[in-house]
Design a protein around this motif. Structure first.
Motif, mmCIF file in Angstrom:
data_model
loop_
_atom_site.group_PDB
_atom_site.id
_atom_site.type_symbol
_atom_site.label_atom_id
_atom_site.label_comp_id
_atom_site.label_asym_id
_atom_site.label_seq_id
_atom_site.Cartn_x
_atom_site.Cartn_y
_atom_site.Cartn_z
ATOM 1 N N PRO A 56 0.798 -1.232 0.000
ATOM 2 C CA PRO A 56 0.000 0.000 0.000
ATOM 3 C C PRO A 56 0.831 1.282 0.000
ATOM 4 C CG PRO A 56 -0.132 -1.126 2.112
ATOM 5 C CD PRO A 56 0.570 -2.056 1.186
ATOM 6 N N ASN A 57 2.053 1.253 0.488
ATOM 7 C CA ASN A 57 2.784 2.516 0.658
ATOM 8 C C ASN A 57 3.747 2.809 -0.500
ATOM 9 O OD1 ASN A 57 4.400 0.375 1.175
ATOM 10 N ND2 ASN A 57 5.397 1.270 2.983
ATOM 11 N N LEU A 58 3.451 2.267 -1.672
ATOM 12 C CA LEU A 58 4.388 2.461 -2.777
ATOM 13 C C LEU A 58 4.221 3.841 -3.405
ATOM 14 C CD1 LEU A 58 4.210 -0.986 -4.581
ATOM 15 C CD2 LEU A 58 6.043 -0.103 -3.116
ATOM 16 N N PRO A 59 5.334 4.444 -3.860
ATOM 17 C CA PRO A 59 5.231 5.741 -4.525
ATOM 18 C C PRO A 59 4.749 5.568 -5.971
ATOM 19 C CG PRO A 59 7.503 5.000 -4.545
ATOM 20 C CD PRO A 59 6.724 3.944 -3.808
ATOM 21 N N GLU A 88 11.538 -2.220 1.664
ATOM 22 C CA GLU A 88 12.183 -3.017 2.713
ATOM 23 C C GLU A 88 13.397 -2.261 3.217
ATOM 24 O OE1 GLU A 88 12.103 -7.527 2.160
ATOM 25 O OE2 GLU A 88 14.244 -7.092 2.359
ATOM 26 N N THR A 89 13.761 -2.549 4.456
ATOM 27 C CA THR A 89 14.918 -1.870 5.034
ATOM 28 C C THR A 89 16.168 -2.219 4.241
ATOM 29 O OG1 THR A 89 13.871 -2.094 7.149
ATOM 30 C CG2 THR A 89 16.197 -1.488 7.165
ATOM 31 N N TRP A 90 16.877 -1.174 3.915
ATOM 32 C CA TRP A 90 18.110 -1.315 3.121
ATOM 33 C C TRP A 90 19.256 -0.957 4.044
ATOM 34 C CZ3 TRP A 90 19.823 -2.309 -1.893
ATOM 35 C CH2 TRP A 90 21.098 -1.827 -2.219
ATOM 36 N N ASP A 147 25.275 2.068 10.985
ATOM 37 C CA ASP A 147 24.714 3.310 11.518
ATOM 38 C C ASP A 147 23.561 3.833 10.683
ATOM 39 O OD1 ASP A 147 26.895 3.010 13.117
ATOM 40 O OD2 ASP A 147 28.140 4.350 11.894
ATOM 41 N N PHE A 148 23.569 3.444 9.401
ATOM 42 C CA PHE A 148 22.627 4.057 8.500
ATOM 43 C C PHE A 148 21.707 3.027 7.912
ATOM 44 C CE2 PHE A 148 21.715 5.206 4.064
ATOM 45 C CZ PHE A 148 20.990 6.374 4.275
ATOM 46 N N SER A 149 20.431 3.279 8.010
ATOM 47 C CA SER A 149 19.523 2.379 7.320
ATOM 48 C C SER A 149 18.391 3.193 6.749
ATOM 49 C CB SER A 149 19.014 1.298 8.258
ATOM 50 O OG SER A 149 18.041 1.835 9.100
ATOM 51 N N SER A 150 17.890 2.710 5.644
ATOM 52 C CA SER A 150 16.836 3.427 4.964
ATOM 53 C C SER A 150 16.022 2.387 4.223
ATOM 54 C CB SER A 150 17.491 4.435 4.028
ATOM 55 O OG SER A 150 16.522 5.058 3.271
ATOM 56 N N PRO A 176 18.286 0.252 -4.391
ATOM 57 C CA PRO A 176 18.721 1.113 -3.279
ATOM 58 C C PRO A 176 17.734 2.236 -2.971
ATOM 59 C CG PRO A 176 19.921 1.657 -5.266
ATOM 60 C CD PRO A 176 19.104 0.453 -5.599
ATOM 61 N N PRO A 177 17.859 2.864 -1.777
ATOM 62 C CA PRO A 177 16.937 3.930 -1.348
ATOM 63 C C PRO A 177 16.813 5.057 -2.365
ATOM 64 C CG PRO A 177 18.350 3.283 0.462
ATOM 65 C CD PRO A 177 18.851 2.562 -0.744
ATOM 66 N N LEU A 178 17.894 5.323 -3.101
ATOM 67 C CA LEU A 178 17.849 6.424 -4.076
ATOM 68 C C LEU A 178 16.775 6.207 -5.136
ATOM 69 C CD1 LEU A 178 21.526 7.513 -4.777
ATOM 70 C CD2 LEU A 178 19.636 8.914 -3.895
#
Lengths: 483, 182
Positions: free
Chosen positions: A204-207, A245-247, A252-255, A330-332
């Motif tokens: 449901p939360n797809l752009p 999904e979490t990438w 320290d960094f997750s997105s 990736p998040p980008l």
């Protein structure tokens, strides 16, 4: 002095003389022997010098010989090197020609495949209900075969590009919907033919927009889906799940990244083959290719492409328990500049066999294409969705037609046409006030990325590549004219 | 010792004294060689010493003086027998300086078995030189005479101070202080 004394003296002198003579003789003899020795020594020395000289000469000769041999070798090597370089240059040229040839072949094959696929899918719909189920099945097979052919062409083209190091990535903002719609279009007929259930599930939360390489993403997913269908027996199921999904990049960094998951209930892949199937020309088992077909290029290219998109392609599978291939981007990918202009459906979308869309109600569309087979196929398609389609074979004909028919709501324009190409037509059109706002969708069979920029610069509102997928085309048309 | 020393000694005795004196000392000296000397031969130096001692007893001149006189005489003979040693030599200091490094080397070429004394020269200045003599034979007085003869040969007014040193026995080592006068 008396006589006796003189006599004595004489005797002494005589003795001295004899002594002297003896010494002299000895000295002479000594000198003679010394001389002899010296002579011998000199001779030996001469002999030695001769010997040494001979040795040196033969050594020298040998050295000269080995030097000559080395020189000959060197020349030979140089020659061989030269020949190798020439050969390499020749091969490079041939390879280039091969790539060029493949690119041309691919382009030439696409155009007829486009009409073939559109017409086959229209026939398969059997709107008029005059085809027997066997006939419908045959048409489905025709469509699927054409589709496979298209994939093979793309695989071969990509592999030759990858070999030449020309595999390129072009990232842009694209509609996520285009991706899964076109995939649904392509694989629904296969699902029917193979009697394998097919579902596309969107979280449901797809752009609405994503930033990636449209062609490459579709290529990877097509590959995965084609594989899934190929290895899933009748009565099984294939699912495409799109979600975030979490990438993880470091601790320290997750997105969040975007994940496309293709799951099948097929034959599965044994653990020890999980890596090798990603290698070129490898399938899980040498006999697989005979039973299931395929070139063995798909997964190798897919992973290569996934990595070029800075993502990855992973596999979870057990033999006989189906497989899940996950394409992780990736998040980008989720960062876009395009604003949402359509309604984003926030519901969980499940696309299955039946696609219920409202048909058009006779809106008029002008289709401009110099390839009559294409025009015919496309017009049949658009008419089957309730549009009224007018045809023009050239740019001039299109302009003339538009002058006289003001009811045209949408122009579908082929880019590559002789005499006046699509861009030229657009320039003329946009120069007239009454056509300034007319929506125009540009079509092209070319695989060049610059074409889209050219089209948009010339004033096109939308741009689609051939072969066009029915659902995508209809979705785009729907966004310009309402049903 | 080289035969030339013996033949020259006999020559000197014959010319400075007389043929009879020469005959007398040869006859009475009890010489292993019998007194028949040739310049090519080599003889024990003891024979010279015996002859010198005999000559001393015949003439009443002491042996060292006889050696000195013989040396003086011998130097003159050297000039006659080996004039090549004197080529381009200007004075006694120069000649004496060449004895060890040049003349003794040449002597060895002619007489490989020769065992000449060691003669070391130390040039103090233009007019002074120190000469050191060392030999296994006791002929320092002979060397003294040779130096004297050298000075005479070059027509120099050479003062020689003779300083006998212990060495390995009487007459085996000496230092000569040479001064060129005038």
């Amino acid at each position: 002095m008396d006589d006796k004394a003189w006599e004595k003296r004489y005797e002494r002198e005589k003795a001295a003389r004899l002594q002297a003579e003896k010494i002299a003789e000895e000295k002479t003899r000594e000198i003679y022997y010394r001389n002899l020795e010296l002579k011998k020594l000199a001779e030996t020395l001469e002999e030695q010098v001769k010997e040494r000289t001979a040795q040196l000469e033969s050594n020298n000769h040998r050295l000269v010989e080995s030097r000559n041999t080395l020189r000959t070798h060197q020349y030979e090597l140089q020659e061989i090197n030269q020949r190798l370089q020439e050969k390499a240059a020749e091969l490079e040229k041939i390879s280039h020609h091969k790539s060029q040839f493949l690119a041309n072949v691919s382009h030439e094959l696409r155009t007829p495949l486009n009409s073939l696929m559109i017409l086959a899918s229209i026939l398969a719909e059997n709107h008029e209900g005059n085809l027997t189920s066997d006939q419908v099945h045959s048409v489905q097979i025709i469509f699927n075969s054409a589709n496979e052919l298209l994939e093979i062409i793309e695989d071969i083209l990509d592999m030759s590009k990858a070999e030449a190091g020309e595999l390129s990535i072009y990232q842009e903002d694209i509609l996520l919907g285009d991706i899964w719609r076109s995939l649904t279009d392509q694989f629904m007929p296969i699902s029917k033919e193979r009697e394998v259930d097919f579902e596309v599930i969107c979280a449901p939360n797809l752009p609405e927009w994503i930033h990636t390489d449209r062609k490459r993403l579709k290529q990877i997913l097509k590959n995965l889906l084609a594989n899934a269908f190929k290895f899933t027996p009748k009565g099984g199921s294939v699912k495409l799940l799109i979600h975030k999904e979490t990438w993880r990049v470091g601790k320290d960094f997750s997105s969040e990244g975007l994940v496309f998951q293709v799951t099948d209930s097929g034959i599965g892949i044994p653990k020890d083959k999980h890596e090798s199937i990603f290698h070129m020309f490898k399938q899980a088992d040498g006999s697989t290719s005979r039973k299931y077909g395929g070139t063995g290029l798909g997964l190798s290219i897919s992973r290569k492409l996934a990595r070029m998109l800075e993502g990855d392609l992973t596999l979870e599978s057990k033999k006989s328990q189906g497989s899940t291939f996950s394409l992780i981007l990736p998040p980008l990918t989720l960062v876009t500049t395009e604003k949402s202009i359509r309604n984003v459906n926030s519901e969980f979308i499940i696309v299955s066999e039946e696609d219920i869309t409202e048909p058009f109600t006779g809106q008029e569309v002008l289709l401009v294409d110099d390839d009559l087979r294409n025009s015919f196929a496309l017009s049949r398609l658009l008419e089957s969705y309730g549009l009224k389609v007018h045809l023009a074979e050239s740019g001039q004909q299109a302009l003339d037609f538009l002058e006289e028919n003001k009811r045209i709501e949408l122009l579908i324009l082929d880019m590559m046409m002789p005499v006046m190409d699509g861009c030229e037509v657009l320039k003329h059109l946009r120069g007239k006030v009454e056509f300034r706002l007319m929506p125009v969708i540009m079509l092209t069979a070319s695989m060049l990325k610059d074409d889209e920029l050219l089209c948009r610069a010339a004033g096109a509102d939308d741009y689609l590549q051939k072969p066009v997928e029915i659902r995508v085309l209809m979705d785009h048309i729907r966004s310009w004219i309402s049903a | 010792m080289k035969g030339i020393i013996f033949t020259e000694f006999i020559e000197m005795v014959e010319s400075r004294f007389s043929v009879e004196v020469a005959e007398q000392i040869i006859e009475t000296a009890d010489l292993p060689s019998g007194g028949s000397y040739t310049s090519l031969g080599t003889y024990s130096h003891h024979e010279v010493l015996k002859l010198v001692i005999k000559l001393s007893s015949v003439s009443g001149v002491n042996p060292a003086d006889l050696q000195f006189v013989f040396g003086e005489y011998l130097f003159g003979r050297f000039n006659e027998v080996h004039p090549e040693f004197f080529d381009g030599v200007q004075g006694s200091f120069e000649f004496l300086s060449k004895v060890q490094e040049y003349i003794h080397v040449e002597v060895r070429k002619l007489y490989p078995e020769a065992n000449p004394p060691t003669l070391t020269c130390k040039r103090i200045d233009e007019r002074h030189m120190e000469l050191h003599y060392a030999s296994h034979r006791p002929f320092a007085p002979l060397a003294f005479g040779l130096i004297k003869g050298c000075g005479i040969h070059f027509g120099e007014n050479l003062t020689i101070h003779y300083e006998p040193l212990p060495g390995t026995g009487d007459g085996t080592e000496a230092r000569f202080h040479l001064t060129l006068e005038g």
